[in-house]
Design a protein around this motif. Structure first.
Motif, PDB file in Angstrom:
ATOM      1  N   SER A  51       0.862  -1.176   0.000  1.00  0.00           N
ATOM      2  CA  SER A  51       0.000   0.000   0.000  1.00  0.00           C
ATOM      3  C   SER A  51       0.896   1.222   0.000  1.00  0.00           C
ATOM      4  O   SER A  51       1.992   1.194   0.562  1.00  0.00           O
ATOM      5  CB  SER A  51      -0.893   0.013   1.236  1.00  0.00           C
ATOM      6  OG  SER A  51      -1.612  -1.199   1.336  1.00  0.00           O
ATOM      7  N   THR A  52       0.432   2.275  -0.628  1.00  0.00           N
ATOM      8  CA  THR A  52       1.178   3.523  -0.554  1.00  0.00           C
ATOM      9  C   THR A  52       0.214   4.675  -0.294  1.00  0.00           C
ATOM     10  O   THR A  52      -0.972   4.573  -0.610  1.00  0.00           O
ATOM     11  CB  THR A  52       2.013   3.751  -1.833  1.00  0.00           C
ATOM     12  OG1 THR A  52       2.784   4.942  -1.652  1.00  0.00           O
ATOM     13  CG2 THR A  52       1.149   3.897  -3.061  1.00  0.00           C
ATOM     14  N   GLY A  53       0.714   5.722   0.278  1.00  0.00           N
ATOM     15  CA  GLY A  53      -0.128   6.860   0.636  1.00  0.00           C
ATOM     16  C   GLY A  53       0.284   7.357   2.007  1.00  0.00           C
ATOM     17  O   GLY A  53       0.265   6.588   2.965  1.00  0.00           O
ATOM     18  N   ASP A  54       0.668   8.632   2.067  1.00  0.00           N
ATOM     19  CA  ASP A  54       1.159   9.174   3.333  1.00  0.00           C
ATOM     20  C   ASP A  54       0.063   9.276   4.374  1.00  0.00           C
ATOM     21  O   ASP A  54       0.353   9.513   5.550  1.00  0.00           O
ATOM     22  CB  ASP A  54       1.766  10.565   3.095  1.00  0.00           C
ATOM     23  CG  ASP A  54       3.051  10.469   2.307  1.00  0.00           C
ATOM     24  OD1 ASP A  54       3.556   9.337   2.150  1.00  0.00           O
ATOM     25  OD2 ASP A  54       3.538  11.499   1.830  1.00  0.00           O
ATOM     26  N   GLU A  55      -1.203   9.117   3.967  1.00  0.00           N
ATOM     27  CA  GLU A  55      -2.305   9.196   4.931  1.00  0.00           C
ATOM     28  C   GLU A  55      -2.534   7.869   5.649  1.00  0.00           C
ATOM     29  O   GLU A  55      -3.350   7.797   6.563  1.00  0.00           O
ATOM     30  CB  GLU A  55      -3.591   9.639   4.215  1.00  0.00           C
ATOM     31  CG  GLU A  55      -4.306   8.578   3.393  1.00  0.00           C
ATOM     32  CD  GLU A  55      -3.716   8.363   1.995  1.00  0.00           C
ATOM     33  OE1 GLU A  55      -2.533   8.704   1.796  1.00  0.00           O
ATOM     34  OE2 GLU A  55      -4.448   7.855   1.129  1.00  0.00           O
ATOM     35  N   LEU A  56      -1.852   6.809   5.235  1.00  0.00           N
ATOM     36  CA  LEU A  56      -2.163   5.479   5.767  1.00  0.00           C
ATOM     37  C   LEU A  56      -1.365   5.149   7.013  1.00  0.00           C
ATOM     38  O   LEU A  56      -0.180   5.476   7.124  1.00  0.00           O
ATOM     39  CB  LEU A  56      -1.860   4.415   4.706  1.00  0.00           C
ATOM     40  CG  LEU A  56      -2.681   4.453   3.422  1.00  0.00           C
ATOM     41  CD1 LEU A  56      -2.250   3.323   2.495  1.00  0.00           C
ATOM     42  CD2 LEU A  56      -4.160   4.338   3.753  1.00  0.00           C
ATOM     43  N   VAL A  57      -2.017   4.450   7.949  1.00  0.00           N
ATOM     44  CA  VAL A  57      -1.312   3.794   9.052  1.00  0.00           C
ATOM     45  C   VAL A  57      -1.759   2.324   9.026  1.00  0.00           C
ATOM     46  O   VAL A  57      -2.818   2.002   8.495  1.00  0.00           O
ATOM     47  CB  VAL A  57      -1.643   4.428  10.431  1.00  0.00           C
ATOM     48  CG1 VAL A  57      -1.308   5.913  10.449  1.00  0.00           C
ATOM     49  CG2 VAL A  57      -3.103   4.195  10.809  1.00  0.00           C
ATOM     50  N   PRO A  58      -0.929   1.430   9.582  1.00  0.00           N
ATOM     51  CA  PRO A  58      -1.344   0.020   9.608  1.00  0.00           C
ATOM     52  C   PRO A  58      -2.673  -0.124  10.348  1.00  0.00           C
ATOM     53  O   PRO A  58      -2.970   0.653  11.260  1.00  0.00           O
ATOM     54  CB  PRO A  58      -0.207  -0.675  10.364  1.00  0.00           C
ATOM     55  CG  PRO A  58       0.975   0.224  10.198  1.00  0.00           C
ATOM     56  CD  PRO A  58       0.419   1.631  10.156  1.00  0.00           C
ATOM     57  N   ALA A  59      -3.445  -1.135   9.966  1.00  0.00           N
ATOM     58  CA  ALA A  59      -4.803  -1.271  10.506  1.00  0.00           C
ATOM     59  C   ALA A  59      -4.820  -1.462  12.010  1.00  0.00           C
ATOM     60  O   ALA A  59      -5.806  -1.137  12.668  1.00  0.00           O
ATOM     61  CB  ALA A  59      -5.525  -2.427   9.815  1.00  0.00           C
ATOM     62  N   HIS A  60      -3.751  -1.976  12.580  1.00  0.00           N
ATOM     63  CA  HIS A  60      -3.775  -2.214  14.027  1.00  0.00           C
ATOM     64  C   HIS A  60      -3.408  -0.951  14.812  1.00  0.00           C
ATOM     65  O   HIS A  60      -3.421  -0.968  16.030  1.00  0.00           O
ATOM     66  CB  HIS A  60      -2.842  -3.371  14.398  1.00  0.00           C
ATOM     67  CG  HIS A  60      -1.417  -3.155  14.016  1.00  0.00           C
ATOM     68  ND1 HIS A  60      -0.907  -3.557  12.800  1.00  0.00           N
ATOM     69  CD2 HIS A  60      -0.410  -2.553  14.658  1.00  0.00           C
ATOM     70  CE1 HIS A  60       0.367  -3.222  12.729  1.00  0.00           C
ATOM     71  NE2 HIS A  60       0.706  -2.604  13.845  1.00  0.00           N
ATOM     72  N   GLU A  61      -3.058   0.145  14.117  1.00  0.00           N
ATOM     73  CA  GLU A  61      -2.728   1.379  14.831  1.00  0.00           C
ATOM     74  C   GLU A  61      -3.941   2.317  14.887  1.00  0.00           C
ATOM     75  O   GLU A  61      -4.841   2.237  14.070  1.00  0.00           O
ATOM     76  CB  GLU A  61      -1.565   2.110  14.149  1.00  0.00           C
ATOM     77  CG  GLU A  61      -0.254   1.362  14.279  1.00  0.00           C
ATOM     78  CD  GLU A  61       0.911   2.152  13.695  1.00  0.00           C
ATOM     79  OE1 GLU A  61       0.733   3.337  13.339  1.00  0.00           O
ATOM     80  OE2 GLU A  61       2.001   1.552  13.578  1.00  0.00           O
ATOM     81  N   THR A  62      -3.917   3.222  15.854  1.00  0.00           N
ATOM     82  CA  THR A  62      -4.937   4.264  15.923  1.00  0.00           C
ATOM     83  C   THR A  62      -4.433   5.453  15.114  1.00  0.00           C
ATOM     84  O   THR A  62      -3.391   6.014  15.445  1.00  0.00           O
ATOM     85  CB  THR A  62      -5.191   4.674  17.378  1.00  0.00           C
ATOM     86  OG1 THR A  62      -5.603   3.517  18.106  1.00  0.00           O
ATOM     87  CG2 THR A  62      -6.274   5.748  17.457  1.00  0.00           C
ATOM     88  N   PRO A  63      -5.125   5.796  14.040  1.00  0.00           N
ATOM     89  CA  PRO A  63      -4.608   6.869  13.197  1.00  0.00           C
ATOM     90  C   PRO A  63      -4.737   8.228  13.879  1.00  0.00           C
ATOM     91  O   PRO A  63      -5.763   8.508  14.503  1.00  0.00           O
ATOM     92  CB  PRO A  63      -5.483   6.788  11.950  1.00  0.00           C
ATOM     93  CG  PRO A  63      -6.699   6.050  12.348  1.00  0.00           C
ATOM     94  CD  PRO A  63      -6.363   5.213  13.529  1.00  0.00           C
TER      95      PRO A  63
END
Lengths: 426, 426
Positions: free
Chosen positions: B204-216
């Protein structure tokens, strides 16, 4: 194994002890299976939960999206500022800034202002719509021209539109496929409670059988059902164990069934419902301390000699030995039952697959539910024709050539050529 | 990651180097994918071969059945002996013996004789039909009464009727499901050559993304695509590896793509086709020594910004970052491609699923193939109504509520309310 002549007379006389000729209606059989207690739930991470059934209603732990987001590239605006805008009468707004996708806006939008925004960006406070970049023109010097009006919420994903904090996002019994797994990931849920997968023991009986890897001597045949039923159990998402061939004798069957019931949720015995073996199977079940024979014979074709017994909450099916009959009974009763045990809601009332038109008349007996194997002939611009593959249920070919099953309800005496039918795909 | 204002102008001008606005027609894209070399075959035992595609035509090593067998319980006869038989004019035959199911008959049938036989038993020499026991009466003293005539081969499985020695029993490209696994077992085949399963890297790419297990943190969102695309790859039978989130920068992307291509057959990069990241993705691909960008932009909606590159025979897809667009591109192009790589025949021309009636008019652009998500409303005695789930492709709900996709061909400018449509099920 008794010789044929000793077996044949038994067919024409009912066995008073077990009422073989009192067949259970198919709907009643389904209701019995659908009332069986489900397996306990267990916690599974997203990859493991995929393909399984949610055990409990799942509430959203937060709003999704967590804030209003742009669903297009363009400019965040107050929709009221573009009221009456047209190609011939554009509006001009002041660019207050731009919203990067990975950071929330640090400014609010005042009347008369707009903000550049990319898909996914959070709307600044005050903005309530996004103008597509194609309908705008950046005039430079901080001014942007807009040529189309907008309604509030246009091109905006609203806060909580996918899931609202505290409300049910997915219902118990839902099959977790890709979109559901995506929703769990989006909500930050790392593990879900799903129904345990049924462990299914597969036994074959019949003195004519040899294991599939052996070369059968004349008169004997390879055990096809062990492999075909295992494949079907896997396709239903459950866990098959092939336990081999058991001699057609009551003590050997009782021992094998007892051992299989000890560490499996479901036991499938194929061949155990053919004329001679059926008696052995019932006798073997009767000899097990906790077993009760619930059904011996269902008003369904194929599959009439199907047996169901229960022991300590576990289920034992006696399936026809004929390979195609066994596979039809699996599709119609056993696979939905396995999904039910695993936590599916409405496992027995799943929508049919394709609609088709029956290619010929098919007779059926009132009171008996029939399942026709059909091969579909595609037709341009019309529903496919369903050709019944009737006849010899010992032939694998009738399954290899068919794409699904058509149900003739017990209340019907057949279906006419041209009838629209629903095909339950394999 | 560049700010939005730097990105927006790029949307309105074609990039001459890559001709983003010269979209490849969907049919041409499918043809390109369908011409991709398949993965090599490997030997697999029956349990492992299940769910995979046969690599070569498979000849039957022997006749199946190996001899004529009874498909009913009853009496093996010479059909000619029952010519003209009726309820009022029965025939009487001499019982020459009985055939046990597990041993071939040791005698031949002479004219005027019959032999008791159970389902599956081999017919004695001379016999060519089986009378169902229900239509007979054992009079004792070695005489049996027959009340119905028979044609030759009635109630008989003929030698070689399922498979004939030396002839093709299953074609290359066949999906091995339960009936096919059953046929292999019946023929004594212990292992089959099947296509290797594609190994699929998911980035996945995109600076808006965090891994699903993190709280964004505010402004950011969880990486949904990694989990949803993995699930889809698994449902297609292939082997996903989630390789995580890559920054939206050319050198980092090039490094991650190069590493992924080294040990996977297919690389999926989601988010890499959004406005800004698309340029990065193409630049990163251009910087890889053996990579060629084959497609950047397909005349399909959703999915227009889809990218395809090739490197040493391996495929790299740039998928839309929008979760629903990515899943539609997966269903329409990537999953059939994975099945093709794994050896499926006609992976791109699989028959649609259910027929339905469109609930409302839907416009489409000539020259662009559209894929509508539809929710089906069941109707008693009629085809279901297909309600298009239009709109915000950033919403997971539009996929959660839909049952499949309807294709509007590039040659059409929409479909009218009441049109019959084929629904490709998810």
């Amino acid at each position: 194994m008794r010789p044929a002549e000793a077996i044949l007379p038994a067919m024409t006389e009912p066995n008073p002890a077990h009422n073989f000729l009192t067949l259970m209606p198919a709907d009643e059989f389904r209701a019995l299976l659908a009332a069986w207690p489900r397996l306990p739930a267990e916690e599974a991470d997203l990859a493991t939960a995929h393909g399984r059934f949610l055990a409990d209603d799942l509430s959203a732990p937060e709003d999704l999206p967590p804030a209003a987001r742009a669903s297009m590239d363009g400019y965040a605006v107050r929709a009221a500022d573009l009221f009456g805008t047209s190609e011939s009468g554009p509006a001009y707004l002041e660019k207050a800034g731009s919203v990067a996708i990975h950071e929330p806006p640090t400014f609010a939008l005042l009347p008369g202002q707009c903000a550049a925004i990319t898909t996914g960006g959070w709307l600044p406070e005050g903005a309530n719509a996004v103008a597509m970049v194609e309908h705008t023109h950046d005039l430079g010097a901080g001014t942007v021209e807009f040529r189309k009006p907008l309604a509030p919420n246009d091109n905006v994903l609203l806060r909580g539109e996918d899931a609202t904090k505290g409300e049910i996002a997915l219902r118990a019994g839902t099959l977790l496929r890709a979109p559901q797994i995506g929703l769990l990931a989006a909500l930050g849920i790392r593990a879900a409670r799903v129904g345990r997968l049924p462990r299914v023991a597969i036994l074959s009986t019949g003195d004519e059988l040899v294991p599939a890897h052996e070369t059968p001597p004349p008169g004997r045949i390879r055990d096809v059902n062990a492999h075909a039923l295992s494949a079907m159990v896997r396709e239903a998402g459950a866990l098959p164990s092939m336990l081999g061939i058991v001699p057609d004798e009551t003590p050997a069957l009782a021992k094998a069934l007892g051992a299989a019931l000890a560490d499996h949720d479901v036991v499938l015995l194929s061949g155990g419902s053919s004329v001679g073996a059926r008696d052995c199977t019932v006798a073997a079940l009767d000899s097990l301390p906790q077993a009760r024979v619930l059904v011996h014979g269902v008003a369904v074709s194929p599959g009439k000699p199907t047996i169901l017994a229960e022991a300590n909450g576990r289920a034992m099916f006696g399936l026809p030995g004929q390979v195609t009959s066994a596979q039809v009974v699996m599709h119609v009763f056993v696979l939905p039952f396995l999904r039910h045990l695993a936590g599916a809601c409405d496992a027995f009332s799943r929508a049919a697959g394709r609609s088709a038109v029956l290619a010929r008349n098919v007779a059926s007996r009132h009171g008996r539910e029939d399942w026709l194997r059909v091969a579909l002939e595609e037709r341009e611009g019309d529903l496919p024709l369903a050709h019944p593959r009737l006849g010899k249920s010992g032939l694998l070919r009738t399954l290899l050539d068919a794409q699904g099953l058509v149900r003739i309800p017990a209340t019907r005496e057949g279906l006419g050529q041209g009838a629209r039918v629903e095909v339950h795909p394999f």
